[in-house]
Write an enzyme that holds these catalytic residues in place. Sequence first.
Site, short mmCIF file in Angstrom:
data_model
loop_
_atom_site.label_atom_id
_atom_site.label_comp_id
_atom_site.label_asym_id
_atom_site.label_seq_id
_atom_site.Cartn_x
_atom_site.Cartn_y
_atom_site.Cartn_z
N ASP A 297 67.82 42.58 13.95
CA ASP A 297 68.47 43.10 12.74
C ASP A 297 67.41 43.60 11.75
OD1 ASP A 297 67.35 40.74 11.91
OD2 ASP A 297 69.15 39.96 10.91
N HIS B 161 51.10 35.91 0.39
CA HIS B 161 52.21 36.85 0.24
C HIS B 161 52.28 37.47 -1.15
CE1 HIS B 161 53.49 33.22 -1.63
NE2 HIS B 161 54.55 33.84 -2.15
N ASP B 162 51.48 36.97 -2.10
CA ASP B 162 51.45 37.55 -3.44
C ASP B 162 50.23 38.44 -3.64
OD1 ASP B 162 53.75 36.24 -4.27
OD2 ASP B 162 52.65 34.50 -5.00
N ASP C 264 61.18 39.15 14.73
CA ASP C 264 62.64 39.29 14.66
C ASP C 264 63.24 39.02 16.04
OD1 ASP C 264 65.23 40.02 14.15
OD2 ASP C 264 64.80 42.18 14.01
N ASP D 197 55.71 25.85 -5.61
CA ASP D 197 55.72 27.12 -6.33
C ASP D 197 55.64 26.92 -7.84
OD1 ASP D 197 56.19 30.04 -5.99
OD2 ASP D 197 57.94 29.63 -7.24
N ASP E 26 57.83 25.46 1.42
CA ASP E 26 57.67 25.95 0.06
C ASP E 26 58.72 25.27 -0.80
OD1 ASP E 26 56.89 27.82 -2.06
OD2 ASP E 26 56.24 29.12 -0.41
N GLU F 262 50.78 25.57 -6.38
CA GLU F 262 50.35 26.91 -6.73
C GLU F 262 49.86 26.79 -8.17
OE1 GLU F 262 51.89 31.52 -7.04
OE2 GLU F 262 53.21 29.91 -7.61
O1 TEU Z 1 54.24 33.18 -7.69
C1 TEU Z 1 54.07 32.89 -9.04
C2 TEU Z 1 52.98 33.53 -9.73
O2 TEU Z 1 52.11 32.87 -10.26
C3 TEU Z 1 53.03 34.97 -9.93
O3 TEU Z 1 52.17 35.30 -10.98
C4 TEU Z 1 52.64 35.64 -8.70
O4 TEU Z 1 51.26 35.53 -8.52
C5 TEU Z 1 53.04 37.06 -8.73
O5 TEU Z 1 52.98 37.47 -7.42
C6 TEU Z 1 52.22 37.91 -9.61
O6 TEU Z 1 52.05 39.15 -9.06
C7 TEU Z 1 55.22 32.44 -7.04
C8 TEU Z 1 55.46 32.95 -5.64
O7 TEU Z 1 54.33 32.78 -4.87
C9 TEU Z 1 55.91 34.37 -5.72
O8 TEU Z 1 56.09 34.93 -4.46
C10 TEU Z 1 57.23 34.37 -6.48
O9 TEU Z 1 57.64 35.70 -6.67
C11 TEU Z 1 57.12 33.68 -7.82
O10 TEU Z 1 56.44 32.43 -7.74
C12 TEU Z 1 58.49 33.36 -8.36
O11 TEU Z 1 59.06 32.33 -7.59
CA CA Z 2 66.41 38.74 12.70
#
Ligand code: TEU
Ligand code: CA
Length: 595
Positions: A56, A365-366, A52, A231, A129, A290
């Site tokens: 903020d 991140h998922d 950051d 995505d 992305d 993905e």
């Molecule tokens: O994830 C899509 C996806 O396949 C989901 O099943 C994802 O694994 C989810 O985290 C299940 O727990 C993509 C992105 O990577 C995710 O961050 C987004 O929230 C989603 O698409 C919608 O855009």
């Molecule tokens: Ca910031």
Amino acid sequence: MRKRLSYLLTVLLMCCVLANSSYAQTQAVTNNNRKWWKEAVVYQIYPRSFKDSNNDGIGDLKGIISKLDYIKSLGVDVIWLNPMYGSPNADNGYDISDYRSVMKEFGTMDDFDALLKGLHERGIKLVLDLVVNHTSDEHEWFKQSRSSRTNPYRDYYHWWPAEKGKPPFRPGAFEVDGSGWRYDSLTNAYYLHYFSYKQPDLNWENPKVRQEVYSLMRFWLDKGVDGFRMDVIPFIAKDINFPVITKKDLDENYNGGWDQYMASGPHLHDYLKEVNAQVLSKYNVMSVAEGAGVTAATAHKFVDADRHELNMLYHFEGVNLGYIPNRFKKMDPHGYSLIKFKQIYSKWDSIFEYKGWGTIYLGNHDQPRMVTRWGNDVPEYRELSSKMLTTFLMTMRATPYYYFGDELGMSNIKFDKIEDYRDIESINMYKQVKNNGGDLNEFIEAQKISARDNSRTPFQWNSSENAGFTTGTPWIKVNPNYISINVEAEEKDSNSVLNYFKRIVKLRKSDLAFVYGRYDLIDKANPDVYAYTRTLNHDKYLVLLNFHQHISITNIGFNVKGSKQMINNYSDGSLIINGKQVTLKPYQAAVLKIQ
Ligand code: TEU
Ligand code: CA
């Protein structure tokens, strides 16, 4: 005479087959088949949580710019940046309201240009992305689309007029009631959203929509970005008759899963070919899908070079291992089976042995933090098991996608209270369990292992307040273990997870055998050790990984004595070799060069 001729022909044929197979094994290293994206290590940055710059509490592009030298020091080649476009952030940027701008919290287009320039100056590529299965409901297209049934943008999305009755069920992954249709009284119709109602699905059957997407892709590619992570791209094509799909249908034709149904739209590959022909093929860029809903049977359709669609995809079979079926991301209390883990990754290696190209990852991140989910995050084993997992990622035949923070051995934060969560998925699934009278404690316990927010906590720079991420109030809590797990401390310690990461990235890049070399699994039935060789021409490496917290023995099948140790996650370099047998300490990892 006849006999002789047919004998000769058989010999000739056999020679062809043999020549062909050896060609197939080495084809990847011919100039024609070498590709920068096969040889790259990709490092993923979640911008909201990296650094950051204006305090903020939200990470931003200037923050990333201030840390370019850190990124460079890692030795990685490509950055994958999670969405940083205009967005109301219902799903942290996966709900885009303006594809040609930068999210206010993240900075300006000038910041973006400076980031791209700074990366390129350091020889690092940038992959963005691309979220085009859906937009935000606050995107201008959707505002227009919903305004009237005759609006020119109406067909940019999927609408179901209410006079036809209720639309056939489709899942809405992030909705409390689980439905992917939302009723909109303005025009008395339902619209489709595979994720939250704030993320309406675009109608790819409409050629205008496709041209809009290609145009926004060109906008970023013309700036010089080096490709896209796409995505849920397998979900873009729909059967717009929206037939009724029964449980029986799903079980018989889609392996019981909606994701496989949604990844089977009738014109999917026509669209991907069009994306390639009209956009991707015009630039020297990479593309990675993905691969939601993609299976061993369908993978080649996405990535085989001669199909002219995409370069790579990442599958979910690996990261879904160990969850109890039909229980939302709940781990089997016995953990996962290493035998199955080996089967899955060996299978995916063989899928791309001659055609296409694989990816490998254990976190993003998922997903929760790699070390908590796949290793062991107790103090005694956190570092060792982090290094062991990293050794796996960096020695497979596939492009590694490495999630920021894993190079420090960051672990799950394991929130006790739903109030600490920020992720729409956790919050709404909690409500769903509550509405269904389910066990909320059990839900919270399961989330400590599997929730997405575990990997979205701020990056840990140093031991000052909030880990040096911000002096403001961070948008999500910082993991209290930052006091000891942070960049500053780890840079000073030659045995840190961070320094090990840098060493193994170097090792991967020191020999093409780690990229293109053949993969052979060894001691397949061993429940504790993952062992394999990577071979290219005369170079052969042996990778040894103990996935468990006890001493384990593996039988290699050839003499290991006299081989050269390339890396070892035990700092004293010890490794007990007894001829063909190797004894590994808890979570020990080593790579040997076979002489
Ligand atoms: O994830 C899509 C996806 O396949 C989901 O099943 C994802 O694994 C989810 O985290 C299940 O727990 C993509 C992105 O990577 C995710 O961050 C987004 O929230 C989603 O698409 C919608 O855009
Ligand atoms: Ca910031």
